[in-house]
Write a protein that holds these residues in place. Structure first.
Motif: not given
Ligand SMILES: C[S@@+](CC[C@H](N)C(=O)[O-])C[C@H]1O[C@@H](n2cnc3c(N)ncnc32)[C@H](O)[C@@H]1O
Length: 311
Positions: A224-228, A216-222, A187-191
């Motif tokens: 720090x969203x890869x873990x989610x 917000x859709x940004x976690x699909x591309x960044x 899990x990233x501290x940037x989430x």
């Protein structure tokens, strides 16, 4: 009807409505606001959005969901053809999902979790006005701290607050990494807070539970969203994703693109449907899209690239 113009007058109005419900059930203002609520117009929530400055709301991620989006998400839950014993709205705001879900699932018990006591006064007033006080429990707490007893099939539905990592306390960043470690993921501290809500939901949910969140859709591309994203494909049972084009601005005062994610915890499916719509008017009941296997999704760094605008 004279609408409140200051925060004080709004919260006083909510308190007054609560009192009137008990003492003066024929109060004219109360009846007007109740009538509007029954046709999907949340006077208290709208007033909050109008009166409370954006920077103050931003600290809480308090942007309430347009009725059209709430309807689409509740309609998706309805089309699953299962019975929900319990419905949980994490970050319930003025109760838009609570009210719509209560209508769609008349036998379910509903739990609204909301941290901000002022917003809770709006939520409570709406719940009482809608005659739902016996069916809804309100938990005033941080969603990440709550414990729930086990129950039958549960639906998690709502709009988790969007608060960027800069405004998240270090102890909660530690909680995020440590909790993810239990799932074997980094899990990233940037989430942002919306991803903390997704993780907490994974922690609370059991196999057979369903969920539908707009974020917000940004976690699909960044990064720090890869873990989610990995969590969605490993146990959380991602079923579909609906990307709403940035240009349509789902949330009038928030310049973010939005995505709706639907999941069925523990599902054995190995693919999810991905769809892009130009505006929330096209959401329907969240059906359709392009079938993308988990292995293909895993091979992509940016999920928004999995689907082109006109697919
Ligand atoms: C994006 S709003 C959504 C409100 C409502 N569900 C809706 O869709 O209209 C998020 C809500 O979460 C609340 N919130 C923020 N942080 C929270 C936390 N840590 N725990 C519980 N609620 C929180 C905010 O006060 C806000 O009302």
């Amino acid at each position: 009807m004279v609408l409140p113009t200051t925060q004080d007058s709004l919260f006083r109005l909510a308190d007054r409505l609560l009192q009137s419900c008990h003492n003066r059930p024929q109060d004219a203002l109360l009846n007007t606001i109740r009538r509007r609520l029954f046709v999907g117009h949340d006077v208290l929530g709208d007033s909050y959005g109008r009166i409370v400055p954006a920077e103050q709301r931003r600290a809480l991620g308090a942007t309430f969901t347009p009725p059209q989006v709430v309807r689409a998400m509740v309609a998706w839950a309805k089309t699953q053809g299962v019975t929900f014993e319990r419905i949980i709205d994490p970050g319930a705001g003025s109760g838009r999902f609570v009210l719509a879900a209560a209508q769609a699932f008349p036998d379910a018990h509903i739990i609204a979790v909301e941290k901000d006591p002022h917003i809770v006064s709006l939520l409570r007033a709406n719940i009482v006005l809608a005659g739902l006080i016996k069916r809804v429990s309100i938990i005033i707490d941080d969603y990440r701290s709550i414990h729930l007893p086990s129950a039958g099939r549960t639906l998690f539905i709502g709009n988790p607050p969007y608060v960027r990592h800069h405004d998240i306390e270090p102890r909660w960043k530690r909680w995020y990494t440590e909790t993810f470690r239990a799932y074997g993921l980094p899990g990233s501290a940037l989430a942002g807070l919306h991803l903390h809500f997704l993780l907490k939901t994974r922690q609370l949910a059991v196999s057979g539970d369903y969920g539908c969140f707009i974020t917000a859709a940004e976690w699909l591309d960044v990064n720090y969203g890869s873990t989610a994203r990995a969590m969605l494909m490993n146990g959380m049972g991602g079923r579909s994703l609906h990307l709403i084009d940035t240009a349509s601005q789902v949330f009038p005062d928030a310049m973010t693109s939005a995505a709706i994610v639907c999941f069925e915890v523990g599902s054995s499916r190995r693919s999810l449907m991905i769809r892009r719509v130009q505006s929330s008017a096209q959401l329907g009941n969240l059906q359709g899209g392009m079938n993308i296997t988990f292995s293909r999704a895993e091979s992509q760094d940016k999920w928004s690239h999995l689907i082109r605008p006109n697919d």
